[in-house]
Design an enzyme around this catalytic site. Structure first.
Site, PDB file in Angstrom:
ATOM      1  N   ASP A 173      -1.062 -12.217 -27.266  1.00  8.78           N
ATOM      2  CA  ASP A 173      -1.446 -12.874 -26.206  1.00  8.78           C
ATOM      3  C   ASP A 173      -2.144 -14.380 -26.344  1.00  8.78           C
ATOM      4  OD1 ASP A 173      -2.244 -12.691 -23.315  1.00  8.78           O
ATOM      5  OD2 ASP A 173      -4.021 -12.256 -23.365  1.00  8.78           O
TER       6      ASP A 173
ATOM      7  N   HIS B  52      -3.386  -5.891 -24.043  1.00  8.30           N
ATOM      8  CA  HIS B  52      -4.786  -6.546 -24.684  1.00  8.30           C
ATOM      9  C   HIS B  52      -5.749  -5.812 -24.195  1.00  8.30           C
ATOM     10  CE1 HIS B  52      -4.504  -8.214 -20.704  1.00  8.30           C
ATOM     11  NE2 HIS B  52      -3.661  -9.292 -20.931  1.00  8.30           N
TER      12      HIS B  52
ATOM     13  N   HIS C 108      -4.579 -23.547 -23.825  1.00 10.28           N
ATOM     14  CA  HIS C 108      -4.944 -24.678 -22.347  1.00 10.28           C
ATOM     15  C   HIS C 108      -5.033 -25.847 -23.038  1.00 10.28           C
ATOM     16  CE1 HIS C 108      -4.520 -21.384 -19.401  1.00 10.28           C
ATOM     17  NE2 HIS C 108      -5.276 -20.676 -20.165  1.00 10.28           N
TER      18      HIS C 108
HETATM   19 ZN   LIG Z   1      -2.700 -10.503 -19.286  1.00 10.27          ZN
END
Ligand SMILES: [Zn+2]
Length: 322
Positions: free
Chosen positions: A226, A153, A230
């Site tokens: 990625d 990322h 949450h």
């Molecule tokens: Zn990471």
């Protein structure tokens, strides 16, 4: 739910080891793998393979690497201590003597080292943490010339340039959200916790460099989602965890970005070919289709808010065979 959206669109995913408790040994890994497979079975998700990883910490030993590799681990992920979600207990000193035989064993058995590349040094701004990690990346690549390293990322022009210049043992992944967001989208006019992730999205110049790298056709640069969900209750709290839930929209967003850059012909290499090749995997047999057909991303999926919630995207994914 997370697995559901991942498996709908992706045939494989790296199952990252930053759980609580973390996946440290081959035993942890096999337990996690069995749990993922059980969920896939229960949800009747066929044709999805989790690729297993372990977390590299200050306590990892060469023996643990060998055992994990023998049990099927494809990669070990190293998190600098305390920089991101689930990175407590991460590495404090990447140059530490006790880690040298760990890297050497990964190099020897052919296990990929995945890096969350932000410096663990105290007092460094989130905006500088990635650039300040690069000396470690260069050192790793030079000291262990056969070790395959993925700088995950990537969020800055500096890191891209560094990976670009290093030998072909070093690759970088780019997320869909880092191709869209800048720091301004995180804390601009208002503060948007749903855009908060690590590494934080940077400046317009960085985003421009990321887009150019993504469409470059350079096989060292490939897609890494990625996708990190949450609960909305946590994302909208006073203690917001880093992470964006991108799996349901990642491919449509990428198609849109590549179309904007007039580079749709480069999309397949970036999403489906270069990564598999770097990891030494056969390309997926199945195909997934993208059609240009506007749709509005739901505000929520269960208790999660997806990336681009409420926005209209121009592309949607369709299943066209397994
Ligand atoms: Zn990471």
């Amino acid at each position: 739910l997370v697995l559901h959206f991942t498996a709908l669109v992706f045939a494989r995913a790296l199952a990252m080891p930053n759980l609580k408790p973390a996946i440290l040994t081959f035993k942890d890994m096999l337990r996690y793998q069995a749990a993922l497979e059980r969920v896939c079975q229960d949800m009747e998700l066929t044709g999805f393979w989790p690729l297993m990883t372990i977390k590299i910490t200050d306590d990892t030993t060469p023996e643990m690497i060998r055992m994990a590799h023998a049990a099927g681990a494809i990669a070990g992920k190293a998190y600098p201590a305390d920089v991101t979600t689930g990175s407590a207990g991460g590495i404090t000193d990447f140059y530490a003597d006790h880690l040298l035989p760990v890297y050497a064993t990964m190099e020897e058995v052919g296990m990929v080292l995945c890096l969350h590349g932000e410096t663990p040094e105290k007092g460094v701004s989130v905006l500088d943490a990635e650039a300040m990690f690069l000396t470690r990346l260069r050192w790793l690549a030079e000291t262990f010339p056969k070790l395959k390293i993925v700088f995950e990322h990537v969020s800055t022009q500096k890191a891209l340039r560094c990976v670009w210049d290093l030998p072909d043992t070093v690759a970088a992944t780019i997320t869909a959200h880092h191709l869209v967001l800048t720091f301004q989208d995180v804390i601009g006019a208002t503060l948007n916790p749903h855009h908060f992730c690590k590494p934080v999205p940077k400046m317009g110049t960085d985003r421009y460099a990321l887009r150019q790298a993504a469409i470059s056709g350079n096989p060292k640069i490939f897609f890494g989602s990625d996708s990190a969900p949450h609960l909305i209750s946590a994302k909208e709290s006073a203690d917001v965890p880093a992470g964006i839930f991108s799996a349901p929209v990642a491919l449509p967003v990428l198609a849109q970005v590549f179309e904007e850059e007039d580079a749709l012909d480069k999309l397949e290499g970036f999403t489906s070919e270069f990564g598999a090749k770097f990891y030494g995997l056969q390309p997926n047999i199945g195909t997934i289709g993208l059609v240009k057909e506007p749709w509005t991303v739901p505000e929520t999926y269960g208790q999660f808010r997806p990336f681009m919630a409420g926005e209209t995207l121009q592309w949607r994914t369709v299943e066209i065979g397994a």
